[in-house]
Design a protein around this motif. Structure first.
Motif, mmCIF file in Angstrom:
data_model
loop_
_atom_site.group_PDB
_atom_site.id
_atom_site.type_symbol
_atom_site.label_atom_id
_atom_site.label_comp_id
_atom_site.label_asym_id
_atom_site.label_seq_id
_atom_site.Cartn_x
_atom_site.Cartn_y
_atom_site.Cartn_z
ATOM 1 N N ALA A 54 34.881 -55.702 -8.643
ATOM 2 C CA ALA A 54 36.298 -55.435 -8.910
ATOM 3 C C ALA A 54 37.181 -56.041 -7.814
ATOM 4 C CB ALA A 54 36.532 -53.934 -9.023
ATOM 5 N N TRP A 55 36.764 -55.876 -6.555
ATOM 6 C CA TRP A 55 37.540 -56.420 -5.440
ATOM 7 C C TRP A 55 37.573 -57.944 -5.501
ATOM 8 C CZ3 TRP A 55 37.172 -59.748 -1.386
ATOM 9 C CH2 TRP A 55 38.101 -59.603 -0.339
ATOM 10 N N ALA A 56 36.424 -58.556 -5.797
ATOM 11 C CA ALA A 56 36.350 -60.011 -5.859
ATOM 12 C C ALA A 56 37.193 -60.555 -7.006
ATOM 13 C CB ALA A 56 34.894 -60.449 -6.020
ATOM 14 N N ALA A 57 37.187 -59.875 -8.131
ATOM 15 C CA ALA A 57 37.991 -60.339 -9.264
ATOM 16 C C ALA A 57 39.468 -60.385 -8.893
ATOM 17 C CB ALA A 57 37.779 -59.423 -10.463
ATOM 18 N N GLN A 58 39.917 -59.383 -8.146
ATOM 19 C CA GLN A 58 41.313 -59.351 -7.714
ATOM 20 C C GLN A 58 41.598 -60.426 -6.656
ATOM 21 O OE1 GLN A 58 42.512 -55.534 -6.216
ATOM 22 N NE2 GLN A 58 44.650 -56.121 -5.976
ATOM 23 N N ARG A 59 40.654 -60.606 -5.711
ATOM 24 C CA ARG A 59 40.878 -61.563 -4.626
ATOM 25 C C ARG A 59 40.843 -63.007 -5.135
ATOM 26 N NH1 ARG A 59 41.996 -64.992 -1.977
ATOM 27 N NH2 ARG A 59 41.657 -65.414 0.267
ATOM 28 N N PHE A 60 39.976 -63.311 -6.088
ATOM 29 C CA PHE A 60 39.841 -64.678 -6.568
ATOM 30 C C PHE A 60 40.800 -65.001 -7.714
ATOM 31 C CE2 PHE A 60 36.005 -64.317 -4.144
ATOM 32 C CZ PHE A 60 35.633 -65.603 -3.808
ATOM 33 N N ALA A 61 41.483 -63.988 -8.238
ATOM 34 C CA ALA A 61 42.371 -64.206 -9.392
ATOM 35 C C ALA A 61 43.436 -65.269 -9.138
ATOM 36 C CB ALA A 61 43.021 -62.878 -9.803
ATOM 37 N N PRO A 62 44.114 -65.282 -7.962
ATOM 38 C CA PRO A 62 45.136 -66.318 -7.746
ATOM 39 C C PRO A 62 44.577 -67.741 -7.757
ATOM 40 C CG PRO A 62 45.381 -64.514 -6.164
ATOM 41 C CD PRO A 62 44.073 -64.318 -6.841
ATOM 42 N N LEU A 63 43.289 -67.891 -7.547
ATOM 43 C CA LEU A 63 42.690 -69.231 -7.477
ATOM 44 C C LEU A 63 42.343 -69.795 -8.848
ATOM 45 C CD1 LEU A 63 40.245 -68.579 -4.490
ATOM 46 C CD2 LEU A 63 42.540 -69.584 -4.398
ATOM 47 N N THR A 64 42.357 -68.939 -9.873
ATOM 48 C CA THR A 64 41.938 -69.396 -11.204
ATOM 49 C C THR A 64 42.956 -70.339 -11.837
ATOM 50 O OG1 THR A 64 42.892 -67.390 -12.183
ATOM 51 C CG2 THR A 64 40.553 -67.343 -11.637
ATOM 52 N N SER A 65 44.190 -70.321 -11.364
ATOM 53 C CA SER A 65 45.176 -71.258 -11.913
ATOM 54 C C SER A 65 44.822 -72.695 -11.549
ATOM 55 C CB SER A 65 46.572 -70.909 -11.400
ATOM 56 O OG SER A 65 46.602 -70.966 -9.978
ATOM 57 N N ARG A 66 44.236 -72.864 -10.349
ATOM 58 C CA ARG A 66 43.831 -74.196 -9.915
ATOM 59 C C ARG A 66 42.387 -74.500 -10.315
ATOM 60 N NH1 ARG A 66 45.469 -73.655 -5.293
ATOM 61 N NH2 ARG A 66 43.648 -73.472 -3.939
ATOM 62 N N HIS A 67 41.587 -73.436 -10.468
ATOM 63 C CA HIS A 67 40.176 -73.603 -10.828
ATOM 64 C C HIS A 67 39.866 -72.710 -12.034
ATOM 65 C CE1 HIS A 67 39.567 -75.795 -7.100
ATOM 66 N NE2 HIS A 67 40.084 -74.780 -6.414
ATOM 67 N N PRO A 68 40.224 -73.118 -13.218
ATOM 68 C CA PRO A 68 39.956 -72.293 -14.411
ATOM 69 C C PRO A 68 38.462 -72.001 -14.556
ATOM 70 C CG PRO A 68 41.399 -74.138 -14.933
ATOM 71 C CD PRO A 68 40.878 -74.387 -13.550
ATOM 72 N N GLY A 69 38.178 -70.773 -14.980
ATOM 73 C CA GLY A 69 36.787 -70.387 -15.192
ATOM 74 C C GLY A 69 36.058 -69.948 -13.943
ATOM 75 N N LEU A 70 36.763 -69.835 -12.829
ATOM 76 C CA LEU A 70 36.134 -69.386 -11.577
ATOM 77 C C LEU A 70 35.750 -67.912 -11.702
ATOM 78 C CD1 LEU A 70 35.402 -70.030 -8.608
ATOM 79 C CD2 LEU A 70 37.724 -69.306 -7.992
ATOM 80 N N THR A 71 34.470 -67.608 -11.502
ATOM 81 C CA THR A 71 33.980 -66.232 -11.641
ATOM 82 C C THR A 71 33.146 -65.838 -10.437
ATOM 83 O OG1 THR A 71 31.994 -66.942 -12.837
ATOM 84 C CG2 THR A 71 33.930 -66.355 -14.161
ATOM 85 N N VAL A 72 33.087 -64.540 -10.210
ATOM 86 C CA VAL A 72 32.264 -63.973 -9.143
ATOM 87 C C VAL A 72 31.458 -62.833 -9.750
ATOM 88 C CG1 VAL A 72 32.234 -62.881 -6.871
ATOM 89 C CG2 VAL A 72 34.019 -64.541 -7.425
ATOM 90 N N SER A 73 30.122 -62.899 -9.651
ATOM 91 C CA SER A 73 29.284 -61.865 -10.263
ATOM 92 C C SER A 73 28.055 -61.594 -9.406
ATOM 93 C CB SER A 73 28.840 -62.294 -11.671
ATOM 94 O OG SER A 73 28.130 -63.509 -11.624
ATOM 95 N N ALA A 74 27.613 -60.350 -9.445
ATOM 96 C CA ALA A 74 26.403 -59.948 -8.713
ATOM 97 C C ALA A 74 25.184 -60.265 -9.555
ATOM 98 C CB ALA A 74 26.451 -58.460 -8.391
ATOM 99 N N THR A 75 24.149 -60.733 -8.908
ATOM 100 C CA THR A 75 22.912 -61.026 -9.611
ATOM 101 C C THR A 75 21.747 -60.818 -8.647
ATOM 102 O OG1 THR A 75 21.776 -62.636 -11.023
ATOM 103 C CG2 THR A 75 22.911 -63.492 -9.090
ATOM 104 N N GLY A 76 20.568 -61.231 -9.076
ATOM 105 C CA GLY A 76 19.379 -61.013 -8.270
ATOM 106 C C GLY A 76 18.586 -59.811 -8.763
ATOM 107 N N THR A 77 17.425 -59.652 -8.192
ATOM 108 C CA THR A 77 16.523 -58.586 -8.613
ATOM 109 C C THR A 77 17.159 -57.214 -8.448
ATOM 110 O OG1 THR A 77 14.622 -59.946 -8.004
ATOM 111 C CG2 THR A 77 14.239 -57.587 -8.269
#
Length: 853
Positions: free
Chosen positions: A649-672
């Motif tokens: 949730a925090w990352a989605a808010q922090r990276f949101a302003p960057l999506t205008s210049r980089h459409p489709g930019l996502t941040v997600s947790a993964t791994g085992t």
């Protein structure tokens, strides 16, 4: 109509033993042949305990993990913490030992032929203090060298200089050595879970698909001069299917590593504390599975002993065992023939079949001895027993199967598979009890023991029941109020139950592996890890200074928000900051991200030239996707789930302003670890769904079976009490709900309802004959009380033996199951009769059954 059907079924079961008797030879031959045929399938039974086996192939989180592994390789590593016996990991003796271990691990194939396989083939890289990547700058370039390399410090002055340099490096402390220099770390990176499931030619074609998927080969491990090629991909439209890693592969890998570590020349100087998936699986396979065999054998011996003690008959001990063994052979054989892999819950199937097989056989044997004790000869006693108990056994098996088949709605493959085959086991146990046990009793019945003076005396359990039976009909209001008050207290505790899985804490305290994990958490960078994938849709996204600044903010937020969990973070940000510092004469204030895009591009260019292998570990070749690796201390899934949700949730808010210049930019947790967290969510909802569905269907079945809303409600409350007992105690004792305790509710509601049905079935017959609820209670109590008590005692003791398991989850399962059986016994002996009287339950619309002869 339903009541007439039940009466006809009772009459059909009454003559079933007589109908089977003329065909006994054919029945015996058929059962023996089918047992041999199905038993042959046991050799094909497969065991799969890997985390991925718990998910459907199209699960989004699993697909994310597969994509991550295709890009960055496996996230499963072994982390070997060693203690220097001389107290200093920088001493000559310690470094020499680590150098020897590193060399042996890298040169293990020296004496093997090129085609020979070896457990260490899964090893892709060995990292230690000696070969850790260390950056230096010249006038024109960055250079990446091994930190210590081949030349060890020659004197105390060189050793102290080396120590100071290591302490000043931002990524070395707590990873390669502890701050007090007593402990060191060896990282063994592997390819577990990343081998493509395809013929060799197809696998090669996948690796060569450069244009379509953007692959670039990466050398991971240099073994005697050759490189192992692993595919790198920045964007994927489809994912290959990976081979399932067999449990034996983890165990053999761990054993091969131990064989090197424990060589005298190394063990003399170092003491080891390895952690990781391979070590956990090694422990569970070698320790838990071995002890499960011993516990299972002990449980069967205990149950046989209790059977012999309670029935005072060898045949009453032998025939239930034959039914249980035959049921297990059929079920395990069918599992083998089906080709479906089983998880560690195969042990629960064994105990479930043990439980239902004993329960059905005990009710038949107890009823048989009851009628023999009242003067009936062998064949008439069988007829009376099957008339009274046949329908009840069918109803109990149906309700138990429904409770188990409710697990089909769980989106966890091993649990739904468990539901299918355990329900099948319940049905087979019923089949053998109804169609095979009568013929067994014809061969060897326990009736002869009743001829002795000792056997003719009333059983101790029966004498105790006679003393307490007045409570059920003299004080129904008091009994009901006491159970209501207890149920309310337990309900309050049930609201405190929480979902929490912890692969380390399921190992009991005091076991060496658990102590190892605690040591690593205290002294080093933690025993767990989480991967965060920063993904763009265009090349060059991670060359943007603002994107890297957002990643740095994310790492800083993690360290500040969760200092008790997060020990260190690493990403492209760390690489850039370290490179920029080195390029600026190593000044500490220059450990930062350059804000000028041109300076950043030049820094990245120089680092890529210096160490392309390390660069590929953190970002793809086109800089479209990068990883943030987070080292964590061990904790429960409840804490990890909160961390993941908050960070995303925090990352989605922090990276949101960057999506205008980089459409489709996502941040997600993964791994085992992220996949494990998803598993806990499934567990939570599956518990609610399976329990709720089983409760609703069983309640409807009880209403239909007894043809009365009043009877259905009377039967429902005693079956809720053991469920409240389990979850109430779990809540008050702070026992979490996990993959093992998940199975308690559907199993308990299925098995606990058995005694209720048996009691009401007998009560129904008695009240039809006598038209007096109190007299019907007394006779039903005396006729079924002993069987209910025997079943509960046998099952409670059989499941309590789990308490000796090193597996805390199985120990909790055994204890809580035993609690449920005792709670069900108390509810059926006292609450159920009281409710029958208070509800004035008479079944007056039913056609009377004929009296006993």
């Amino acid at each position: 109509m339903l009541n007439a059907l039940l009466n006809r079924l009772s009459q059909w079961f009454e003559v079933l033993p007589d109908r089977l008797r003329p065909h006994r030879k054919g029945v015996w031959i058929l059962f023996i042949l089918l047992t041999a045929l199905l038993g042959a399938g046991i050799s094909d039974l497969k065991l799969d305990m890997t985390l991925e086996s718990y998910f459907q192939k199209d699960d989004p989180m699993k697909q994310d993990l597969d994509r991550f592994r295709l890009i960055f390789g496996s996230d499963e590593s072994s982390y070997i913490i060693y203690r220097a016996r001389d107290g200093d990991v920088f001493s000559t003796a310690s470094l020499q030992a680590v150098k020897g271990i590193q060399g042996d691990l890298q040169r293990y194939r020296h004496d093997l032929g090129p085609e020979a396989s070896h457990p260490l083939d899964h090893l892709t890289e060995v990292r230690t203090l000696l070969n850790a990547s260390y950056l230096e700058a010249t006038e024109e370039a960055l250079i990446s060298r091994r930190f210590i390399g081949e030349r060890l410090p020659a004197n105390e002055s060189e050793r102290e200089m080396l120590r100071r340099t290591a302490l000043e490096h931002p990524d070395f402390p707590l990873f390669y050595f502890s701050r007090d220099s007593r402990y060191g770390g060896i990282v063994l990176r592997t390819d577990f879970g990343t081998r493509i499931k395809a013929p060799e030619a197809e696998a090669a074609a996948v690796l060569e698909t450069v244009d379509e998927f953007g692959f670039e080969a990466e050398p991971l491990l240099d073994l005697s001069g050759d490189s192992v090629e692993v595919a790198q991909v920045s964007r994927t439209e489809g994912l290959p299917e990976y081979e399932a890693t067999e449990m034996d592969e983890y165990v053999e890998f761990s054993r091969a590593v131990y064989a090197i570590l424990n060589r005298p020349e190394y063990a003399e100087h170092l003491e080891y504390h390895p952690v990781g998936m391979a070590e956990l699986y090694h422990f569970f396979i070698e320790m838990v599975m071995l002890e499960m065999g011993m516990i299972s054998a002990g449980s069967i011996v205990l149950i046989l002993g209790v059977l012999a003690l309670l029935f005072r008959s060898w045949s009453a001990m032998v025939w239930p065992l034959v039914i249980i063994v035959a049921t297990l052979i059929w079920v395990m054989g069918l599992v083998g023939w089906s080709g479906e892999p089983m998880s560690s819950m195969v042990t629960i199937i064994v105990y479930l079949i043990l439980a239902v097989g004993v329960a059905d056989a005990v009710h038949i044997l107890s009823g048989y001895l009851y009628f023999r004790h009242h003067g009936q000869e062998h064949q008439q006693a069988l007829r009376s027993t099957f008339r009274k108990s046949g329908v009840a056994c069918v109803l109990t098996s149906v309700t138990t199967s429904i409770g188990l088949l409710a697990l089909l709605f769980v989106p966890i493959v091993p649990i739904s598979t468990f539901g299918i085959f355990s329900a099948l086991g319940v049905g087979l146990a019923l089949l053998f009890t109804l169609f095979w046990l009568p013929l067994m009793l014809d061969l060897w019945a326990p009736a002869s023991a009743l001829e002795s003076e000792e056997a003719s005396r009333m059983h101790l359990v029966q004498r105790l029941l006679r003393k307490v039976e007045p409570l059920s009909y003299r004080h129904p209001w008091i009994v009901t109020l006491l159970f209501s008050a207890t149920g309310l207290f337990l309900l309050m505790g049930a609201f405190r139950v929480h979902v929490d899985s912890n692969m380390v804490n399921i190992i009991k305290e005091g076991v060496s592996l658990r102590e190892t994990y605690e040591l690593v958490d205290q002294q080093m960078s933690g025993t767990n890890n989480l991967e965060i994938l920063v993904s763009g849709t265009r090349p060059g996204v991670l060359k943007d200074p603002e994107v890297l600044q957002a990643m740095e903010d994310l790492q800083q937020h993690l360290s500040e928000r969760y200092p008790h969990l997060v020990t260190r973070t690493s990403s492209l940000v760390n690489v850039v900051k370290d490179s920029y510092k080195v390029l600026n004469e190593g000044r500490p204030e220059r450990y930062q991200l350059p804000s000028d895009p041109a300076v950043l591009a030049n820094t990245l260019f120089l680092f890529n030239n210096a160490d392309p292998k390390e660069r590929r570990r953190v970002v793809t070749d086109d800089y479209a996707m990068g990883r943030v690796s987070i080292n964590l201390r061990n904790a429960g899934s409840h804490e990890y789930r909160a961390l993941i949700d908050e960070v995303e949730a925090w990352a989605a808010q922090r990276f949101a302003p960057l999506t205008s210049r980089h459409p489709g930019l996502t941040v997600s947790a993964t791994g085992t670890m992220a996949l494990t967290m998803l598993l806990t969510d499934y567990i939570s909802w599956s518990q609610i769904k399976s329990f709720g569905l089983a409760l609703v269907v069983i309640s409807l079945l009880l209403l239909l079976a007894f043809g009365s809303l009043r009877a259905g409600l009377v039967a429902l409350f005693p079956n809720l009490f053991p469920i409240l007992a389990i979850f109430g105690l779990m809540g008050w004792l702070d026992i979490p709900l996990d993959a093992d305790t998940l199975l308690i509710a559907p199993i308990t509601i299925g098995i606990a309802v058995d005694d209720t049905i048996h009691f009401l079935t007998h009560y129904r017959a008695e009240v039809q004959q006598r038209q007096n609820p109190q007299e019907a209670i007394i006779h039903a109590f005396r006729e079924t009380g002993q069987a209910i008590s025997f079943t509960s005692i046998i099952l409670s003791l059989g499941f309590l033996i789990f308490v000796f398991s090193l597996h805390q989850g199985l120990s909790n399962f055994g204890v809580m199951s035993a609690v449920a059986f005792i709670a069900a016994l108390l509810a059926d002996l006292f609450l159920l009769p009281s409710l029958c009287l208070l509800a004035d339950l008479r079944f007056s619309s039913l056609q009377p059954l004929r009296k006993e002869t």
